[in-house]
Design an enzyme around this catalytic site. Structure first.
Site, mmCIF file in Angstrom:
data_model
loop_
_atom_site.group_PDB
_atom_site.id
_atom_site.type_symbol
_atom_site.label_atom_id
_atom_site.label_comp_id
_atom_site.label_asym_id
_atom_site.label_seq_id
_atom_site.Cartn_x
_atom_site.Cartn_y
_atom_site.Cartn_z
ATOM 1 C CG ASP A 1 39.216 40.808 39.570
ATOM 2 O OD1 ASP A 1 39.712 39.911 38.875
ATOM 3 O OD2 ASP A 1 38.794 41.881 39.112
ATOM 4 C CG HIS B 1 35.423 40.271 43.657
ATOM 5 N ND1 HIS B 1 34.319 40.522 42.875
ATOM 6 C CD2 HIS B 1 36.319 41.248 43.386
ATOM 7 C CE1 HIS B 1 34.542 41.620 42.165
ATOM 8 N NE2 HIS B 1 35.739 42.086 42.459
HETATM 9 ZN ZN LIG Z 1 39.299 44.375 42.278
#
Ligand SMILES: [Zn+2]
Length: 240
Positions: free
Chosen positions: A44, A190
């Site tokens: 993400d 991430h």
């Molecule tokens: Zn996010």
């Protein structure tokens, strides 16, 4: 029943969709539950000029493909990177324009946010996203409606590395992943620190190889959500 339950979650706001048991029991697809011999790998908050190329290198070395949920504002700054992700064979999903908390936004703003992100991804990467992950994993009614109108399937995760936590290391991220790692899991890491402490992605990158080693040991295939099982395919698009 399923629709009513989904709306109840949407109205309930923060916290409810983050409860793992609730998610995996009542919303297996939303929670990222896939086929039992496959682990979906998702990233993400990118693309990030400092971090994403390193994740792409690591994935290429291992011959693994993943799903990247991109922010429209990040694509606007690094559109070439969005193309690089697609060119490497990875899947791209919508994560919103600026990582705003959906329950605080109205229907028009929410729709514009998702539509703009989908549009810039399509323009930059030359592919049409079909997946949507709401910022912070929190949906809203407006978010569900907008996703539906835009042909986006919402998906969260059920295994996360928590590399954004204070003091996180590759080993702590790996241990966090191990707690929920099983066949059918959707892993969240991430490849950007744009919404977290600077450099937090390095712990995720360090844990990635350990995670892939462990999946190899368990005989689990690792890939994007589009390969996560029979229910995980882009909706067929028919001519109007
Ligand atoms: Zn996010």
């Amino acid at each position: 029943m399923a629709v009513a339950a989904g709306l109840a979650v949407a109205h309930a706001g923060p916290g409810i969709t983050a409860l793992r048991t609730v998610r995996t029991t009542f919303f297996p697809l939303l929670s990222g539950q896939g086929t039992c011999d496959h682990v979906a790998l998702t990233f993400d908050d990118g693309p990030d000029p400092a971090a994403t190329p390193q994740f792409l290198d690591a994935l290429r070395e291992r011959g693994v493909r993943a799903t990247f949920f991109l922010l429209g504002s990040q694509v606007a700054r690094a559109s070439r990177l969005a193309a690089d992700i697609a060119d490497a064979g990875h899947e791209i999903g919508v994560h919103g324009w600026r990582h705003r908390y959906l329950p605080l936004r109205g229907p028009a703003a929410t729709h514009a946010d998702l539509a703009g992100t989908k549009e810039i991804i399509a323009a930059a990467a030359g592919m049409e996203p079909w997946l949507f992950r709401p910022p912070y994993g929190v949906l809203s009614t407006a978010g569900l409606v907008a996703a539906g109108r835009l042909g986006l399937t919402p998906v969260l995760w059920n295994c996360c590395g928590r590399e954004w936590a204070r003091g996180a290391t590759a080993q702590s991220v790996y241990q966090s992943l191990l707690g929920d790692l099983e066949g059918g899991a959707t892993v969240l890491l991430h490849d950007s620190d744009c919404t977290a402490r600077p450099g937090s992605w390095r712990a995720a990158l360090g844990a990635l190889g350990l995670l892939l080693d462990e999946c190899d040991r368990r005989g689990l295939r690792v890939g994007p959500l589009g390969k996560h099982g029979p229910h995980w395919q882009a909706p067929r698009r028919f001519p109007p």
